[in-house]
Scaffold this motif. Structure first.
Motif, short mmCIF file in Angstrom:
data_model
loop_
_atom_site.label_atom_id
_atom_site.label_comp_id
_atom_site.label_asym_id
_atom_site.label_seq_id
_atom_site.Cartn_x
_atom_site.Cartn_y
_atom_site.Cartn_z
N TRP A 5 0.85 -1.19 0.00
CA TRP A 5 0.00 0.00 0.00
C TRP A 5 0.89 1.24 0.00
O TRP A 5 1.75 1.39 0.87
N THR A 6 0.70 2.12 -0.97
CA THR A 6 1.53 3.33 -1.09
C THR A 6 0.81 4.57 -0.60
O THR A 6 1.40 5.64 -0.52
N GLY A 7 -0.47 4.43 -0.29
CA GLY A 7 -1.23 5.57 0.22
C GLY A 7 -0.94 5.81 1.69
O GLY A 7 -0.12 5.12 2.31
N LYS A 16 0.35 2.32 5.54
CA LYS A 16 1.35 2.73 4.55
C LYS A 16 2.55 1.79 4.59
O LYS A 16 3.06 1.44 5.65
N TYR A 42 -10.00 -2.65 -3.64
CA TYR A 42 -9.20 -1.42 -3.63
C TYR A 42 -8.62 -1.18 -5.02
O TYR A 42 -8.30 -2.12 -5.74
N GLU A 45 -3.96 1.25 -8.53
CA GLU A 45 -2.98 2.33 -8.67
C GLU A 45 -2.43 2.82 -7.33
O GLU A 45 -1.43 3.52 -7.30
N LYS A 46 -3.03 2.40 -6.22
CA LYS A 46 -2.55 2.78 -4.88
C LYS A 46 -1.58 1.75 -4.30
O LYS A 46 -1.17 1.88 -3.17
#
Length: 52
Positions: A5-7, A16, A42, A45-46
């Motif tokens: 997860w990059t968010g 994160k 989900y 792109e995140k």
């Protein structure tokens, strides 16, 4: 597939930089068991793919 997860961290949802297992891909979204223990869809792109 394993993804990261990059968010930003979202309480009881996703953390994160934590790596999650993709259970399935549905309509191009990832079904992932999140930090609440439930599985949800989900947007890909995140995430960063760690392992296919």
């Amino acid at each position: 597939m394993k993804v990261k997860w990059t968010g930003e961290t979202q309480f009881l949802m996703l953390t994160k930089n934590k790596v999650y297992d993709v259970i399935s891909i549905e309509k191009n979204w990832y079904r992932i068991k999140d930090d609440s223990g439930e599985d949800y869809l989900y947007p890909p792109e995140k995430f960063e793919t760690i392992e296919e």
